[in-house]
Design an enzyme around this catalytic site. Structure first.
Site, PDB file in Angstrom:
ATOM      1  CE  LYS A 188     -14.742   0.676  -2.821  1.00  0.00           C
ATOM      2  NZ  LYS A 188     -13.969  -0.118  -3.799  1.00  0.00           N
ATOM      3  N   GLY A 226     -18.255  10.155  -0.287  1.00  0.00           N
ATOM      4  CA  GLY A 226     -18.132   9.062   0.668  1.00  0.00           C
ATOM      5  C   GLY A 226     -19.034   7.884   0.398  1.00  0.00           C
ATOM      6  NE  ARG A 251      -5.302   0.655   1.473  1.00  0.00           N
ATOM      7  CZ  ARG A 251      -6.438   0.395   0.822  1.00  0.00           C
ATOM      8  NH1 ARG A 251      -6.639   0.884  -0.387  1.00  0.00           N
ATOM      9  NH2 ARG A 251      -7.386  -0.330   1.384  1.00  0.00           N
ATOM     10  CG  ASP A 256      -4.134   4.589  -3.892  1.00  0.00           C
ATOM     11  OD1 ASP A 256      -3.415   4.815  -4.889  1.00  0.00           O
ATOM     12  OD2 ASP A 256      -5.378   4.662  -3.941  1.00  0.00           O
ATOM     13  CG  ASP A 287      -8.748  -0.823  -2.851  1.00  0.00           C
ATOM     14  OD1 ASP A 287      -9.523  -1.233  -1.974  1.00  0.00           O
ATOM     15  OD2 ASP A 287      -7.806  -0.058  -2.619  1.00  0.00           O
TER      16      ASP A 287
END
Length: 504
Positions: free
Chosen positions: A128, A141, A198, A267, A277
């Site tokens: 990540k 990003g 997800r 999500d 997340d």
């Protein structure tokens, strides 16, 4: 269809370069993802690593921090057998359909054999903050050091609490800056989970009217993660029912420790019922069921009180996406209907355990409600209260001092404690036995935001010692650790000024 894997037992003691990485997700049709390599970061360095997470994938402890380890898990070096990719998905954000989203800053390296004793066969490795992808939209990003440390620590803290979660192998940093509210240095956190599929992964195909892709994804998830559902009369209905059950249980777990996710968008909801997340999360301090841990959430959609309802809402969103496969509205509703039953039953079990009660009585709900009303009225620290409650003695109220001092209205606490003691006597509770049992479910240590902030500020000055210390403490949250008792104290006044948002 799953990619082929060797049937041999997973080898332990791997070096970074010999990790047996494959990628079953890459065997799905090309529309599910975009193959791409991570974008390198200049001069990366290790910020922190979890030895227990490394054990999951069979990494030698001596590997943590080697040059190859840092280069690989920053994204500067791609393992030879890896098939890195960014997955597409969509989702509802704050209750509004947001359309296509996808891995905007995460790249899946692939999966390795699970070397633990869990039921999982494979574990995915995801970077990540690994650079731009086709799904980055207006983003760069990248992840910043601040948010990466928070996710790393909270992933491992939740595991220590026994709550289903993705894990975090490591955080690596770089002196390359990106712009957030202010310029911040970049970092990459390596996440581990059986899958990062997800709810929004299913919504993507439903709302794009691609039923073949929807079926392909559902079959992949069932065959790989829920093989016991293959024999069900309606496997897709069984899938929804199982995910609903897991999500309901997860919501009860969160509520029981005062954890607030902050961004429960579809999500961000795991198809396996994992906490996924980590962004603007928080652990409840002064108890307030209306508390909003995410500064961006101005309407309070994801407040502590609303989390169970939002968990159920998300399951209904998943049910909508699976409806074409399930075949009827009635069967879909039947799979969703047990959410409240599962949630309330597990929460009730957890609350009884938190209060050291081994039997269930009709009036227990009133006892719990009165307690939470008192805690709210007196702004009582959630974690500290339940930990100190384990010390209460049935026949000696003179020892209640530390617990009693958490309340402004001590007389009101005394009245509740009298009722509580009476309830304990009804089941012949033994102080010493109850204390030990309560301390296995009521943590002494949680990742308070101010503790994370101290560690982050030191790390921003290249001192990573506090991150390592917090990790060690949070891996054993139920242990007394008297040498670390200051980490369990009430937060300082300045902690009230901390804010976390979706950019965190």
């Amino acid at each position: 269809m799953d990619a082929p894997h060797s049937s041999a037992s997973p080898k332990r003691g791997h070096q970074t370069g010999t990790l047996p990485i494959s990628n079953s997700f890459a065997a799905l049709p090309p529309e599910f993802f975009t193959p791409l390599r991570p974008t390198p970061l200049p001069a990366p360095y290790l910020v922190a690593a979890s030895a227990s997470a490394a054990q999951l994938i069979g990494l030698e402890p001596s590997e943590l921090g080697t040059a190859e380890f840092v280069e690989t898990f920053t994204g500067n070096r791609t393992p030879a057998t890896a098939v890195p990719l960014a997955a597409v998905y969509s989702g509802h954000q704050f209750g509004v359909w947001a359309g296509q989203l996808g891995d905007g800053r995460a790249i899946l390296l692939g999966e390795v054999p699970d070397c633990s004793d869990s039921e999982n066969q494979w574990l995915e490795l995801q970077l990540k903050g690994a650079g731009l992808t086709p799904y980055s939209r207006m983003g760069d990003g990248r992840a910043v050091l601040r948010s990466s440390i928070r996710e790393f620590l909270c992933s491992e803290a939740m595991h220590g609490l026994g709550i289903p979660t993705s894990r975090a192998l490591c955080v690596t940093g770089s002196d390359k800056y990106v712009m957030r509210e202010t310029p911040e240095t970049t970092a990459v956190v390596t996440r581990i989970a059986p899958t990062f599929v997800r709810f929004g992964s299913f919504e993507h195909w439903f709302y794009n009217d691609k039923m073949d892709a929807l079926r392909t994804l559902a079959d992949y998830v069932i065959n790989r993660f829920y093989p016991q559902l293959q024999a069900a009369e309606n496997p897709y209905q069984a899938l929804l029912e199982e995910v609903t059950r897991r999500t309901a249980h997860l919501m009860a777990d969160w509520q029981s420790v005062g954890f607030m996710h902050g961004v429960m968008n579809t999500d961000n909801m795991s198809i396996l019922g994992l906490t996924l997340d980590y962004g603007p999360f928080g652990f409840m301090e002064a108890f307030d069921p209306q508390h909003i841990c995410n500064h961006t959430d101005r309407q309070g959609r994801y407040s502590y009180r609303m989390q169970p309802q939002m968990g159920e809402w998300n399951c209904y969103a998943l049910g909508q996406a699976l409806l074409p496969l399930i075949g009827s509205v009635e069967a879909t509703k039947a799979a969703l209907q047990p959410f409240q039953e599962h949630y309330l039953a597990k929460l009730d079990r957890l609350l009884h355990a938190k209060l050291g009660l081994v039997s269930v009585q009709t009036a227990d709900g009133a006892l719990f409600d009165k307690l939470f009303d008192l805690m709210q009225a007196n702004h009582v620290d959630f974690t500290l209260f339940f930990r100190l409650l384990s010390d209460i003695q049935i026949d000696d109220a003179s020892q209640d001092g530390p617990l009693r001092d958490l309340f402004i209205d001590r007389a009101a606490f005394d009245a509740w404690a009298t009722h509580y003691r009476s309830r304990l006597r009804q089941e012949n509770s033994v102080d010493a036995v109850r204390r030990l049992a309560m301390q296995t479910i009521n943590p002494k240590y949680v990742l308070r935001n101010y503790l994370a902030q101290i560690a982050i500020e030191k790390a921003q000055n290249k001192d990573f010692s506090e991150v390592a210390k917090l990790l060690a403490i949070l891996e054993r949250p139920f242990d007394e650790q008297p040498e670390n008792s200051s980490y369990a104290a009430l937060p300082p006044d300045w902690a009230n000024t901390l804010e976390v948002s979706c950019s965190s």
